[in-house]
Design a protein around this motif. Sequence first.
Motif, PDB file in Angstrom:
ATOM      1  N   ARG A 131       0.861  -1.182   0.000  1.00  0.00           N
ATOM      2  CA  ARG A 131       0.000   0.000   0.000  1.00  0.00           C
ATOM      3  C   ARG A 131       0.896   1.230   0.000  1.00  0.00           C
ATOM      4  NH1 ARG A 131      -5.071   1.104   4.137  1.00  0.00           N
ATOM      5  NH2 ARG A 131      -5.771   3.072   3.199  1.00  0.00           N
ATOM      6  N   ALA A 132       0.872   1.992  -1.086  1.00  0.00           N
ATOM      7  CA  ALA A 132       1.679   3.205  -1.184  1.00  0.00           C
ATOM      8  C   ALA A 132       0.894   4.364  -0.586  1.00  0.00           C
ATOM      9  CB  ALA A 132       2.029   3.485  -2.641  1.00  0.00           C
ATOM     10  N   VAL A 133       1.470   4.991   0.421  1.00  0.00           N
ATOM     11  CA  VAL A 133       0.801   6.077   1.134  1.00  0.00           C
ATOM     12  C   VAL A 133       1.617   7.352   0.971  1.00  0.00           C
ATOM     13  CG1 VAL A 133       0.037   6.919   3.395  1.00  0.00           C
ATOM     14  CG2 VAL A 133      -0.182   4.483   2.822  1.00  0.00           C
ATOM     15  N   ILE A 134       1.025   8.371   0.395  1.00  0.00           N
ATOM     16  CA  ILE A 134       1.705   9.654   0.272  1.00  0.00           C
ATOM     17  C   ILE A 134       1.930  10.232   1.667  1.00  0.00           C
ATOM     18  CG2 ILE A 134       1.498  12.013  -0.611  1.00  0.00           C
ATOM     19  CD1 ILE A 134      -0.143  10.892  -2.920  1.00  0.00           C
ATOM     20  N   ASP A 135       3.150  10.721   1.905  1.00  0.00           N
ATOM     21  CA  ASP A 135       3.549  11.217   3.234  1.00  0.00           C
ATOM     22  C   ASP A 135       3.441  10.121   4.285  1.00  0.00           C
ATOM     23  OD1 ASP A 135       4.071  13.809   2.296  1.00  0.00           O
ATOM     24  OD2 ASP A 135       1.982  14.409   2.573  1.00  0.00           O
ATOM     25  N   GLY A 136       3.737   8.903   3.873  1.00  0.00           N
ATOM     26  CA  GLY A 136       3.651   7.780   4.802  1.00  0.00           C
ATOM     27  C   GLY A 136       4.530   7.945   6.019  1.00  0.00           C
ATOM     28  N   ASP A 137       5.699   8.608   5.858  1.00  0.00           N
ATOM     29  CA  ASP A 137       6.591   8.773   6.999  1.00  0.00           C
ATOM     30  C   ASP A 137       6.011   9.723   8.043  1.00  0.00           C
ATOM     31  OD1 ASP A 137       6.834  10.969   5.363  1.00  0.00           O
ATOM     32  OD2 ASP A 137       8.989  10.802   5.065  1.00  0.00           O
ATOM     33  N   ALA A 138       5.023  10.516   7.677  1.00  0.00           N
ATOM     34  CA  ALA A 138       4.361  11.403   8.631  1.00  0.00           C
ATOM     35  C   ALA A 138       3.066  10.815   9.174  1.00  0.00           C
ATOM     36  CB  ALA A 138       4.065  12.754   7.977  1.00  0.00           C
ATOM     37  N   LEU A 139       2.555   9.749   8.529  1.00  0.00           N
ATOM     38  CA  LEU A 139       1.232   9.230   8.864  1.00  0.00           C
ATOM     39  C   LEU A 139       1.253   7.842   9.473  1.00  0.00           C
ATOM     40  CD1 LEU A 139      -0.664  10.389   5.647  1.00  0.00           C
ATOM     41  CD2 LEU A 139      -0.597  11.528   7.882  1.00  0.00           C
ATOM     42  N   SER A 140       2.259   7.038   9.166  1.00  0.00           N
ATOM     43  CA  SER A 140       2.311   5.637   9.597  1.00  0.00           C
ATOM     44  C   SER A 140       3.453   5.419  10.582  1.00  0.00           C
ATOM     45  CB  SER A 140       2.501   4.724   8.381  1.00  0.00           C
ATOM     46  OG  SER A 140       3.041   3.473   8.745  1.00  0.00           O
ATOM     47  N   VAL A 141       3.152   4.752  11.687  1.00  0.00           N
ATOM     48  CA  VAL A 141       4.179   4.446  12.683  1.00  0.00           C
ATOM     49  C   VAL A 141       5.298   3.602  12.079  1.00  0.00           C
ATOM     50  CG1 VAL A 141       4.660   3.162  14.816  1.00  0.00           C
ATOM     51  CG2 VAL A 141       2.675   4.687  14.690  1.00  0.00           C
TER      52      VAL A 141
END
Length: 208
Positions: A131-141
């Motif tokens: 699952r590719a999440v934009i701004d994942g480093d700010a949103l996912s632990v």
Amino acid sequence: MAKTPVPSLRFEREAWNAGAHWVAGVDEVGCGPIAGPVAAGVVVLPAGRRFRWYSQVRDSKVLPERSRDELSMKIRDSVPFAIGWASVEEIDRIGILPARRLCMLRAFEQLAVRPDAVISDALDLPLPNVRAVIDGDALSVAVAAASIVAKVERDALMHQLCERYPGYNLCRNKGYPTPEHKRLLQERGPSPIHRTSYAPVAQYTFRW
């Protein structure tokens, strides 16, 4: 001023609820520098466990160095993780976007466990259940944790390269194109670890 987002377990929980046990977060660091390799971290979180550092992680770019170092130790001591690299030569040959994917895939190759689901910071990967999440480093632990371990590992390498290639203050700028770094680059010319495909480096003739 907008508040800095606090990573949550939203995406991890959705994967766990769908039957996954190991959920991996992956992120890369070092895209912007004009010197040194790009690195990716993978951190894998298990279902049914909670660690205190979950509430402390943030995107590595917004954390002070001391906090990153302390969190990296906690992460590495408690859950599976791995680091992957793509070299300066590979960045120059194939471009930074393919190099980002390459170092991520190499990180997965080093993992001691096989994740059931993957949360990627914006990039699609040729892996199952990504699952590719934009701004994942700010949103996912998990992704934030991956960014921290990768950042700490890359910074440590840049300190070593600073000693090997003095004169560019890589210990401080970590290869990023700060005004001082660009001035030193102009004075000395590129070193073997400068990315010749990047415009600030390409304009200078090698003097090594």
